[in-house]
Structures are given as C-alpha cells and as structure tokens.
Design an enzyme around this catalytic site. Sequence first.
Site, mmCIF file in Angstrom:
data_model
loop_
_atom_site.group_PDB
_atom_site.id
_atom_site.type_symbol
_atom_site.label_atom_id
_atom_site.label_comp_id
_atom_site.label_asym_id
_atom_site.label_seq_id
_atom_site.Cartn_x
_atom_site.Cartn_y
_atom_site.Cartn_z
ATOM 1 N N LYS A 45 25.053 52.221 53.329
ATOM 2 C CA LYS A 45 24.240 53.775 52.356
ATOM 3 C C LYS A 45 23.174 53.009 52.695
ATOM 4 O O LYS A 45 22.343 53.797 52.074
ATOM 5 C CB LYS A 45 24.733 53.525 51.170
ATOM 6 C CG LYS A 45 26.700 53.677 51.196
ATOM 7 C CD LYS A 45 27.160 54.129 49.784
ATOM 8 C CE LYS A 45 28.977 53.870 50.069
ATOM 9 N NZ LYS A 45 29.446 53.677 48.560
ATOM 10 N N GLY A 46 22.972 52.089 52.833
ATOM 11 C CA GLY A 46 21.180 51.008 52.451
ATOM 12 C C GLY A 46 20.180 51.661 52.940
ATOM 13 O O GLY A 46 19.177 51.038 52.347
ATOM 14 N N GLU A 101 17.747 50.180 60.458
ATOM 15 C CA GLU A 101 18.945 48.979 58.912
ATOM 16 C C GLU A 101 17.804 48.664 57.866
ATOM 17 O O GLU A 101 16.383 49.414 57.848
ATOM 18 C CB GLU A 101 19.728 48.197 59.369
ATOM 19 C CG GLU A 101 20.627 48.289 59.902
ATOM 20 C CD GLU A 101 21.460 48.035 58.420
ATOM 21 O OE1 GLU A 101 21.127 48.871 57.156
ATOM 22 O OE2 GLU A 101 22.699 47.550 58.977
ATOM 23 N N ASP A 102 18.076 48.561 56.589
ATOM 24 C CA ASP A 102 17.778 48.443 55.916
ATOM 25 C C ASP A 102 17.534 46.820 55.548
ATOM 26 O O ASP A 102 15.660 46.571 55.740
ATOM 27 C CB ASP A 102 18.630 48.765 54.000
ATOM 28 C CG ASP A 102 19.675 47.995 54.530
ATOM 29 O OD1 ASP A 102 19.957 47.589 55.469
ATOM 30 O OD2 ASP A 102 20.497 47.641 53.455
ATOM 31 N N ASP A 105 20.460 40.273 58.044
ATOM 32 C CA ASP A 105 21.117 39.062 57.370
ATOM 33 C C ASP A 105 21.282 38.394 58.541
ATOM 34 O O ASP A 105 20.981 37.505 58.710
ATOM 35 C CB ASP A 105 21.321 39.511 56.414
ATOM 36 C CG ASP A 105 22.024 38.502 54.965
ATOM 37 O OD1 ASP A 105 21.281 37.674 55.234
ATOM 38 O OD2 ASP A 105 22.560 38.298 54.151
ATOM 39 N N LYS A 133 15.703 38.979 56.876
ATOM 40 C CA LYS A 133 16.200 36.933 56.173
ATOM 41 C C LYS A 133 16.516 36.093 57.559
ATOM 42 O O LYS A 133 17.136 35.967 57.817
ATOM 43 C CB LYS A 133 17.418 37.605 55.155
ATOM 44 C CG LYS A 133 17.044 37.126 53.717
ATOM 45 C CD LYS A 133 17.446 37.158 53.179
ATOM 46 C CE LYS A 133 18.555 38.701 53.099
ATOM 47 N NZ LYS A 133 19.389 38.584 51.748
ATOM 48 N N ILE A 155 18.017 41.275 47.798
ATOM 49 C CA ILE A 155 17.250 41.692 47.072
ATOM 50 C C ILE A 155 17.523 42.878 46.843
ATOM 51 O O ILE A 155 19.566 43.424 47.736
ATOM 52 C CB ILE A 155 16.130 41.727 47.639
ATOM 53 C CG1 ILE A 155 16.457 42.365 49.752
ATOM 54 C CG2 ILE A 155 15.113 41.177 47.923
ATOM 55 C CD1 ILE A 155 15.051 42.802 49.952
ATOM 56 N N ARG A 167 20.577 50.633 43.534
ATOM 57 C CA ARG A 167 19.973 51.641 45.305
ATOM 58 C C ARG A 167 18.859 52.935 45.244
ATOM 59 O O ARG A 167 17.829 52.879 45.504
ATOM 60 C CB ARG A 167 21.015 52.348 45.804
ATOM 61 C CG ARG A 167 22.284 51.612 46.782
ATOM 62 C CD ARG A 167 22.969 52.257 47.514
ATOM 63 N NE ARG A 167 24.453 51.820 47.913
ATOM 64 C CZ ARG A 167 24.528 51.226 48.738
ATOM 65 N NH1 ARG A 167 23.356 50.771 49.850
ATOM 66 N NH2 ARG A 167 26.064 50.403 48.571
#
Length: 181
Positions: A45-46, A101-102, A105, A133, A155, A167
Amino acid sequence: MTVQDKDIKEILCSEEQLKAKMQELGVAITRDYAGKDLLMVSILKGSIMVMADLMRAVDLPLEIDFMNVSSYGSGTETKGAVKILKDLDVDIKDKHVLIVEDILDSGVTLHNLMKLLKQRGPASIKICTLFSKPARRQVEVEVEYMGFEIPDAFIVGYGLDYDEKYRNLPYVGILKEEVYQ
Ligand code: IMP
Ligand code: MG
C-alpha cells in the site's frame, strides 16, 4: 501538534519537497515514455501517494494497475521472500511497465518482483522509487528513477507506515525509536 506528529523525531521531506520531486520525476518519465504504451504499477500500500502524485505529473496517455506483495510483517526488519497478496489485473505482455514503489530497502521485494514480472513478457520493465536506503541493500536492484537516497532510519508518512499507521501524514519523517522499541 497533532496526535501523530508527536511520534516523529525529524521531518525528512516536507510536502513542498515531495511535490517538487514528483514533478521532476514526472518530467523525466514523460520524456522517456513518449509514444510508448505505458503501464504504471503501484505496489500497495506504501506507494499510493507516490502513484497518485506521479501519474498526475506524467503528461502522457497511460494505464495503471496495482499489486500487493509482502516481505514485511508488522515490524521494521525485512524477511527473505515475497508473497503475492494481490496480483495485477492486466496482462503486461508487450507493455512498457513502470513499477512505482515507496522505498527500496534490502531490495528483496523488488528483486523478486522483477524476476517474476519479467517472465510475463513485458516490452520493458523499470523501477521508480521515491526513497532508497543504499546502506541496507542485500541484493542489487537496478533503479531508473529515484527520488531521494536516505540514511538507515525508519521513516513514515506519505504512504509509508509503521504497523499500518502514519500513512496519512502529508510529509515524510523519521519515527522516534521509542515508538517501535
Ligand atoms: P525491501 O524488500 O527490504 O526492499 O522492503 C521494501 C518494503 O519495505 C517497502 O515497500 C516498505 O513497505 C517497507 N519499508 C522499508 N523501509 C521502510 C521504512 O523506513 N519505512 C516504512 N516502510 C519501509
Ligand atoms: Mg511497501
């Protein structure tokens, strides 16, 4: 100060900075995909905020779809595999797919997702991520469009969650360690 703001240690990206970055990415995507059948795929959902703002910044006819995969539980550490929770509705064969994408990582989610989607025969498949990141990477992932490289901190906001919360913050901030420790 609102109820959620008090859990934020530091603001990393303001609403204005996010807006400017989405415009910048939108211009690059508009230039690169001119004349092509573009399908933007939001990873739930990001990435909903990124998707909503980015698609409005792309000045081209395009299609959208959504996919939900998971490599995370409710915590802040990555697991080794992705699971498809919701697959795409459309056939991506011969389409130019842009994954939205958000955050990148460990890279596990996008690495596995790319492998899976490439088998479906898209004309091309590229990634746009708002955050990355690099210090956390476990597998290499090639990213075409990137918003911000950030240090290793957890974050939230602008779609990004901790335990499904935060969110709806309009900015992106670093969560206070005490919230998840
Ligand atoms: P990866 O497979 O380790 O690259 O994980 C990517 C996914 O983990 C993202 O789509 C997010 O849902 C989640 N994630 C990673 N870092 C953060 C963070 O700092 N805040 C919120 N979610 C994160
Ligand atoms: Mg996510």
